[in-house]
Scaffold this active site. Structure first.
Site, PDB file in Angstrom:
ATOM      1  N   PRO A  61     -26.437  -4.941   5.550  1.00  0.00           N
ATOM      2  CA  PRO A  61     -26.582  -3.483   5.689  1.00  0.00           C
ATOM      3  C   PRO A  61     -27.110  -2.855   4.409  1.00  0.00           C
ATOM      4  O   PRO A  61     -26.760  -3.275   3.299  1.00  0.00           O
ATOM      5  CB  PRO A  61     -25.147  -3.022   5.982  1.00  0.00           C
ATOM      6  CG  PRO A  61     -24.486  -4.206   6.583  1.00  0.00           C
ATOM      7  CD  PRO A  61     -25.081  -5.395   5.871  1.00  0.00           C
ATOM      8  N   CYS A  62     -27.943  -1.846   4.568  1.00  0.00           N
ATOM      9  CA  CYS A  62     -28.518  -1.165   3.412  1.00  0.00           C
ATOM     10  C   CYS A  62     -27.434  -0.387   2.689  1.00  0.00           C
ATOM     11  O   CYS A  62     -26.685   0.365   3.314  1.00  0.00           O
ATOM     12  CB  CYS A  62     -29.621  -0.215   3.857  1.00  0.00           C
ATOM     13  SG  CYS A  62     -30.492   0.571   2.482  1.00  0.00           S
ATOM     14  N   PRO A  63     -27.316  -0.531   1.371  1.00  0.00           N
ATOM     15  CA  PRO A  63     -26.288   0.188   0.628  1.00  0.00           C
ATOM     16  C   PRO A  63     -26.465   1.699   0.714  1.00  0.00           C
ATOM     17  O   PRO A  63     -27.566   2.205   0.904  1.00  0.00           O
ATOM     18  CB  PRO A  63     -26.490  -0.294  -0.817  1.00  0.00           C
ATOM     19  CG  PRO A  63     -27.215  -1.587  -0.691  1.00  0.00           C
ATOM     20  CD  PRO A  63     -28.100  -1.425   0.508  1.00  0.00           C
ATOM     21  N   ASN A  86     -34.271  -6.118   5.019  1.00  0.00           N
ATOM     22  CA  ASN A  86     -33.691  -4.787   4.921  1.00  0.00           C
ATOM     23  C   ASN A  86     -34.746  -3.722   5.187  1.00  0.00           C
ATOM     24  O   ASN A  86     -35.941  -4.024   5.288  1.00  0.00           O
ATOM     25  CB  ASN A  86     -33.048  -4.569   3.549  1.00  0.00           C
ATOM     26  CG  ASN A  86     -31.734  -3.828   3.653  1.00  0.00           C
ATOM     27  OD1 ASN A  86     -31.697  -2.688   4.086  1.00  0.00           O
ATOM     28  ND2 ASN A  86     -30.653  -4.476   3.260  1.00  0.00           N
TER      29      ASN A  86
END
Length: 430
Positions: free
Chosen positions: A156-158, A195
């Site tokens: 998951p993208c931060p 991502n």
């Protein structure tokens, strides 16, 4: 990595540009140790490791954040093409029974997956071989990972504050660290992470730079590139960051695939919506219904038959419109309408977006087991799985250079280079 500094404000963790390689590694290991110490029960991890179907004649794959398996399926297809040839593999891929007969010839052999999305795991189980061990458990609570040769995953993208990158003070930003933790344990020759494009601009690019440094400090030569799925035969405008790491002792210089489709001389034409879903006009299958919000109507949601689709999102309500009917019309700032009436428009169906994501028609997506929920809610689980997936043909393109390298790598000395070992516990802290 980031360094904690004693200042007021929301962004209390700022990039430390003067970190040396050793500094980055030390801070990374400290954080991984901290994360690992939170893991309570690991008995089932050890049981799973003992059951993995590790093969010495294959590239054994560990898939994190696996979802319904778009990335895995693309790699498997590329691995099959490397063995039986491109044309034969693509023809085989169209038929489920034929593909299932030959898929074990792929150079890539998935042994373990991890994901918390129940319906996606059900989908994976339906469409992939039974030897794959699926671990439906929070990755932050997985202490031991199986030994493997390749790790895949779209972590998951931060998320970050307006004040700047904060890579340490928010637990949600650390799922990628567990990806790195799996690398330290499993010691694969290669890893591939995917991502969203937005990662490149977070913190003015500093976030991605720090993540790349963290991956590199785990012992890998790391590179990244922004790829557009439509350049590889996917009828969709979908840009994704592809991060590839090769273990430093491995003599393999990964090169990103050149576009196979486009407007340049010598390339195949872009695949269009007509190419992909034109035959489904009279039988599209079920699709998400309901009104369109003001946010949905704030921009154009319809592509023509001769274009590529907008990016498929993980939501039925946000699905792009079918290309049939008149184009949407802009009547004001952030306001579009249907000039021929809303009744002449619909969202793309589940089957259509699966096609746009280049899944084969035989691939079945789970709606879950609760038959009492609404049709839209059940369909939304399928839209979510498909929208979260990596387009199969994009994954195949990314995998092809690795598959071709793997053939020679395994043939040169498979018994010496790939050993049937369980999790690497030499770093006992992790």
């Amino acid at each position: 990595m980031t360094l904690k500094i004693d200042i007021k404000g929301r962004g209390k963790y700022k990039p430390a540009s003067d970190y040396s390689i050793d500094d980055v590694k030390n801070v990374l290991m400290e954080k991984i140790f901290e994360e690992s110490s939170r893991i309570i029960n690991s008995d089932d991890d050890l049981e799973i490791i003992e059951k993995v179907d590790f093969r010495t004649d294959k590239i054994n794959v560990l898939s994190l954040f696996s979802g319904c398996g778009g990335l895995d399926l693309g790699f498997e297809l590329a691995g099959l093409a490397a063995v039986i040839g491109e044309e034969a593999a693509m023809e085989t891929f169209k038929d489920k029974d034929r593909f299932n007969e030959l898929r074990n010839k792929s150079i890539f052999h998935t042994i373990y997956t991890n994901d918390l999305f129940k319906e996606a795991n059900q989908t994976y189980k339906t469409n992939f071989p039974g030897h794959v061990i699926q671990h439906e458990k929070d990755i932050r609570q997985v202490k031991y990972f199986p030994k493997c040769n390749l790790i895949l995953g779209g972590f998951p993208c931060p998320g970050f504050s307006e004040a700047g990158p904060r890579l340490i003070d928010d637990d949600r930003n650390f799922l990628y660290l567990h990806f790195i933790r799996s690398l330290i344990q499993a010691q694969p020759e290669i890893f591939v992470a995917e991502n969203v494009k937005g990662m490149m601009t977070l913190g003015k690019g500093e976030v991605l730079n720090q993540i790349i440094e963290d991956f590199a400090s785990a012992g890998y030569m790391v590179q990244f590139k922004l790829l557009n799925a439509r350049d590889y035969g996917v009828p969709q405008l979908r840009e994704r960051v592809i991060i590839v790491g090769v273990r430093k002792d491995i003599s393999f210089n990964y090169k990103y695939p050149s576009p196979t489709h486009g407007e340049e001389t010598g390339l195949k034409p872009f695949k269009t919506l007509r190419d992909s879903i034109g035959d489904l006009v009279t039988d599209p299958g079920p699709y998400f219904t309901g009104s369109y919000s003001s946010i949905y109507m704030s921009r154009n949601r319809k592509k023509s038959w001769d274009e590529q689709s907008f990016t498929i999102q993980a939501s039925g309500r946000q699905a792009p419109l079918h290309p049939g009917g008149l184009p949407m019309e802009k009547i004001g700032k952030d306001k579009w309408v249907f000039p021929d009436g809303e009744e002449n428009h619909r969202r793309l169906s589940v089957k259509e977006i699966a096609r746009v994501q280049t899944f084969p028609d035989w691939f079945q997506f789970s709606q879950g087991t609760n038959s009492q929920t609404s049709i839209n809610n059940r369909l939304d689980k399928q839209y979510k799985q498909i929208g979260n997936a990596v387009p199969v043909l994009l994954a195949k393109a990314v995998a092809s250079p690795i598959a071709n390298w793997a053939i020679d790598y395994l043939e040169s000395s498979p018994n010496n280079k790939i050993k049937n070992e369980n999790a690497s516990f030499q770093l006992g802290l992790f």
